[in-house]
Design an enzyme around this catalytic site. Sequence first.
Site, PDB file in Angstrom:
ATOM      1  N   ASN A   1       0.874  -1.176   0.000  1.00  0.00           N
ATOM      2  CA  ASN A   1       0.000   0.000   0.000  1.00  0.00           C
ATOM      3  C   ASN A   1       0.910   1.224   0.000  1.00  0.00           C
ATOM      4  O   ASN A   1       1.491   1.562   1.031  1.00  0.00           O
ATOM      5  CB  ASN A   1      -0.900  -0.025   1.250  1.00  0.00           C
ATOM      6  CG  ASN A   1      -1.731   1.242   1.389  1.00  0.00           C
ATOM      7  OD1 ASN A   1      -1.772   2.076   0.470  1.00  0.00           O
ATOM      8  ND2 ASN A   1      -2.387   1.406   2.525  1.00  0.00           N
ATOM      9  N   TRP A   2       1.019   1.846  -1.168  1.00  0.00           N
ATOM     10  CA  TRP A   2       1.966   2.976  -1.288  1.00  0.00           C
ATOM     11  C   TRP A   2       1.439   4.239  -0.607  1.00  0.00           C
ATOM     12  O   TRP A   2       2.155   5.215  -0.467  1.00  0.00           O
ATOM     13  CB  TRP A   2       2.235   3.281  -2.774  1.00  0.00           C
ATOM     14  CG  TRP A   2       2.948   2.200  -3.516  1.00  0.00           C
ATOM     15  CD1 TRP A   2       3.260   0.935  -3.065  1.00  0.00           C
ATOM     16  CD2 TRP A   2       3.464   2.270  -4.858  1.00  0.00           C
ATOM     17  NE1 TRP A   2       3.931   0.230  -4.042  1.00  0.00           N
ATOM     18  CE2 TRP A   2       4.067   1.027  -5.154  1.00  0.00           C
ATOM     19  CE3 TRP A   2       3.464   3.263  -5.836  1.00  0.00           C
ATOM     20  CZ2 TRP A   2       4.661   0.755  -6.382  1.00  0.00           C
ATOM     21  CZ3 TRP A   2       4.060   2.996  -7.063  1.00  0.00           C
ATOM     22  CH2 TRP A   2       4.661   1.753  -7.334  1.00  0.00           C
ATOM     23  N   LYS A   3       0.178   4.243  -0.235  1.00  0.00           N
ATOM     24  CA  LYS A   3      -0.461   5.431   0.352  1.00  0.00           C
ATOM     25  C   LYS A   3      -0.239   6.644  -0.576  1.00  0.00           C
ATOM     26  O   LYS A   3      -0.140   6.452  -1.782  1.00  0.00           O
ATOM     27  CB  LYS A   3       0.043   5.656   1.783  1.00  0.00           C
ATOM     28  CG  LYS A   3      -0.099   4.368   2.626  1.00  0.00           C
ATOM     29  CD  LYS A   3       0.050   4.564   4.083  1.00  0.00           C
ATOM     30  CE  LYS A   3      -0.135   3.228   4.800  1.00  0.00           C
ATOM     31  NZ  LYS A   3      -0.053   3.332   6.244  1.00  0.00           N
TER      32      LYS A   3
ATOM     33  N   HIS B   1      -9.433   1.223   4.986  1.00  0.00           N
ATOM     34  CA  HIS B   1      -8.145   1.414   5.668  1.00  0.00           C
ATOM     35  C   HIS B   1      -8.367   2.360   6.850  1.00  0.00           C
ATOM     36  O   HIS B   1      -9.168   3.289   6.765  1.00  0.00           O
ATOM     37  CB  HIS B   1      -7.111   1.993   4.694  1.00  0.00           C
ATOM     38  CG  HIS B   1      -5.729   1.961   5.276  1.00  0.00           C
ATOM     39  ND1 HIS B   1      -5.301   2.907   6.171  1.00  0.00           N
ATOM     40  CD2 HIS B   1      -4.712   1.073   5.130  1.00  0.00           C
ATOM     41  CE1 HIS B   1      -4.052   2.601   6.543  1.00  0.00           C
ATOM     42  NE2 HIS B   1      -3.678   1.495   5.920  1.00  0.00           N
TER      43      HIS B   1
ATOM     44  N   GLU C   1      -6.747   4.775   7.914  1.00  0.00           N
ATOM     45  CA  GLU C   1      -6.545   6.199   7.609  1.00  0.00           C
ATOM     46  C   GLU C   1      -7.802   6.792   6.954  1.00  0.00           C
ATOM     47  O   GLU C   1      -8.134   7.953   7.162  1.00  0.00           O
ATOM     48  CB  GLU C   1      -5.306   6.369   6.711  1.00  0.00           C
ATOM     49  CG  GLU C   1      -4.035   6.173   7.525  1.00  0.00           C
ATOM     50  CD  GLU C   1      -2.847   5.598   6.772  1.00  0.00           C
ATOM     51  OE1 GLU C   1      -2.839   5.631   5.530  1.00  0.00           O
ATOM     52  OE2 GLU C   1      -1.922   5.097   7.445  1.00  0.00           O
TER      53      GLU C   1
ATOM     54  N   GLU D   1      -5.105  -4.768  10.654  1.00  0.00           N
ATOM     55  CA  GLU D   1      -4.099  -3.730  10.849  1.00  0.00           C
ATOM     56  C   GLU D   1      -4.384  -2.994  12.152  1.00  0.00           C
ATOM     57  O   GLU D   1      -5.201  -2.057  12.174  1.00  0.00           O
ATOM     58  CB  GLU D   1      -4.134  -2.730   9.689  1.00  0.00           C
ATOM     59  CG  GLU D   1      -3.824  -3.341   8.342  1.00  0.00           C
ATOM     60  CD  GLU D   1      -3.263  -2.307   7.358  1.00  0.00           C
ATOM     61  OE1 GLU D   1      -2.202  -2.564   6.811  1.00  0.00           O
ATOM     62  OE2 GLU D   1      -3.880  -1.247   7.183  1.00  0.00           O
TER      63      GLU D   1
ATOM     64  N   GLY E   1       2.718   2.473  10.820  1.00  0.00           N
ATOM     65  CA  GLY E   1       3.685   3.559  10.661  1.00  0.00           C
ATOM     66  C   GLY E   1       4.377   3.960  11.955  1.00  0.00           C
ATOM     67  O   GLY E   1       5.019   5.006  12.023  1.00  0.00           O
TER      68      GLY E   1
ATOM     69  N   SER F   1       3.705  -1.932  10.354  1.00  0.00           N
ATOM     70  CA  SER F   1       5.157  -1.974  10.579  1.00  0.00           C
ATOM     71  C   SER F   1       5.790  -3.323  10.260  1.00  0.00           C
ATOM     72  O   SER F   1       6.697  -3.771  10.963  1.00  0.00           O
ATOM     73  CB  SER F   1       5.486  -1.534  12.016  1.00  0.00           C
ATOM     74  OG  SER F   1       5.062  -0.197  12.223  1.00  0.00           O
TER      75      SER F   1
ATOM     76  N   GLY G   1       3.035  -1.060   4.265  1.00  0.00           N
ATOM     77  CA  GLY G   1       3.049   0.371   3.964  1.00  0.00           C
ATOM     78  C   GLY G   1       4.462   0.823   3.627  1.00  0.00           C
ATOM     79  O   GLY G   1       4.978   0.552   2.541  1.00  0.00           O
ATOM     80  N   GLY G   2       5.115   1.479   4.574  1.00  0.00           N
ATOM     81  CA  GLY G   2       6.436   2.071   4.357  1.00  0.00           C
ATOM     82  C   GLY G   2       7.429   1.159   3.643  1.00  0.00           C
ATOM     83  O   GLY G   2       8.115   1.594   2.701  1.00  0.00           O
TER      84      GLY G   2
END
Length: 257
Positions: free
Chosen positions: A9-11, A103, A105, A175, A181, A220, A241-242
């Site tokens: 997930n590149w956000k 998600h 967010e 999640e 993150g 993470s 993610g990251g």
Amino acid sequence: MRTPLIAGNWKMNGSFEDTNVLLASIEDGLERRAEAAEGKARKVDVLVCPPFVYLETAARAIEDSDIALGAQSVSAEKPGAFTGEICSHMLKDLTCSYVIVGHSERRQLYGETDTTVGKKFKAAAEAGLKPILCVGESLEEREAGKAIDVIKRQIDAVMDIACEKCFENAVIAYEPVWAIGTGETATPEQAQEIHAEIRQMIAARSGKIAKKIRILYGGSVKPANAADIFAMEDIDGGLIGGASLKAEDFLAIIDAA
Ligand code: 13P
């Protein structure tokens, strides 16, 4: 046997150039690994979910590979007067096969409710996309001993809106909000406990779907912790993610699966 899925997930990150460079490196890495394994490696499904505006660039970059394409959100509506929205058939036009819905967010920052998420999930599944339903508790909810209740509420809401058939190709991503993150990860045992509960919740409606549905862990995930997390019985891969923005890390996580 469920095939693991590793989804990036590149956000809201990247550029046209980043998209091409990152995908070329991932593709290259996957090819080299496949050659080195001489067909003996376990099959892992790989998915990338770039921002909407880079989907077409990404689609071209991966067209000759086995990497699947997904979006990060979708409208619950059919085409019409919905300024700024993107609907399922547009994502299919862009060759997306998956879409992330709910998600944390989107829930926290953009006010998506359980009902909104359920409608999006239904619209995506009915259009033939594979929805990845994100669920998870906040730190406050975990500390109050409410993690399971929160996740059950999130899943039940979707099950009440979408038909059983909508879950046939769906994926669930657990999640925990406190692990996203933050560098803090649920322990493999903490994650497994929740994943097993989620599978039970699905089994209460359909035993067949519960057995085959993939439940990913997200929050993470890094090369250093991925193998221990993926070793758990009910963890069928990760939503990354990251670490999905660095080819080397994403490839190492795929290896761990
Ligand atoms: P991080 O891997 O950056 O913690 O993000 C997880 C996530 O939200 C994936 O959807």
